[in-house]
Design a protein around this motif. Structure first.
Motif: not given
Length: 252
Positions: A188-199
């Motif tokens: 029911s949850t998601y892990e928030k991450r960022q790609d190399p472009g900061g998105r």
């Protein structure tokens, strides 16, 4: 008996080969499976693009049809066009990972079996608990034995079953439990991450529930090391409400 074997892990998956080998003890086997892995696609169907299939050879002999589509596509196309005779049984698997609880609703493995049941063919999905060193050959023997028992007792064409095998059952004898699917929510949850472009992007955690109901379901019995068999149906109608709703006198 004519048996159609399919899966959602792809035509080259070891679980498919192991299952097909054991199903040959029960009858003549035809294989139609996705060209590439289709895990989690549910009951998707290809409508907007051509559905391509090609023959896979082993030792210069026909072995399978590889279909550029979903597991449900494979069953629909195989029964309608590819199989030289209509199958008496559809078996989907062996999936690399359990399809228990609400995973049934997301599973391409189970969807392939449902598609077979749509056609009025007895259909069975088979899944094995994920293990990087999974023993699919041993799991296929377990599946053959359980499926053989189902065939000896179930005489209804179009019936639908879901089998899940825990890893422990490939190493030592395990009890078979006939149980309903669990309804606890997974992932029911998601892990928030960022790609190399900061998105920002999000990765589904897909963790199993920790707080399980005490009643015996496929999820709880699998945790206890038991093989589970769940009879399913695809009629989603709320029949209790069908009897009540005419009294509501709904108007447009």
């Amino acid at each position: 008996m004519n048996i159609l074997v399919t899966n959602d892990d792809g035509v080259y998956a070891p679980g498919l080969a192991a299952l097909a080998a054991q199903m040959r003890h029960l009858g003549d086997v035809f294989i139609a499976a996705p060209t590439t892995e289709q895990s989690g696609v549910g009951h998707s169907i290809t409508y907007l693009t051509p559905l391509v299939s090609r023959e896979i050879l082993r030792d210069d002999r026909h072995w399978a049809w590889a279909v550029d589509g979903s597991p449900a596509d494979c069953v629909k196309l195989a029964i309608s066009q590819l199989c030289p005779v209509r199958p008496d049984l559809v078996v989907s698997g062996i999936n690399n990972g359990l399809n228990a609880g609400i995973n049934v609703l997301y599973s391409g493995t189970v969807a392939a079996a449902i598609e077979g049941a749509f056609f009025g063919v007895r259909s069975i999905a088979v899944s094995l608990e994920y293990d990087p060193h999974a023993d699919f050959d041993a799991a296929a023997v377990v599946a053959r034995n359980v499926i053989g028992g189902i065939l000896r007792n179930d005489k209804h064409q179009g019936s639908l079953f879901n089998i899940n095998i825990p890893t422990v059952a490939t190493a030592e004898p395990a009890a078979v439990k006939v149980v309903p699917m669990g309804l606890e929510q997974y992932g029911s949850t998601y892990e928030k991450r960022q790609d190399p472009g900061g998105r920002d992007y999000y990765w589904a955690t897909w963790t199993p529930p920790n707080d399980l109901r005490p009643d015996g379901t496929d999820v709880t019995e699998l945790r206890a090391g038991h093989i589970t068999v769940t009879p399913l149906h695809f009629d989603l109608s709320r029949r209790d409400l069908l009897k009540q709703m005419p009294k509501w006198e709904l108007k447009a």
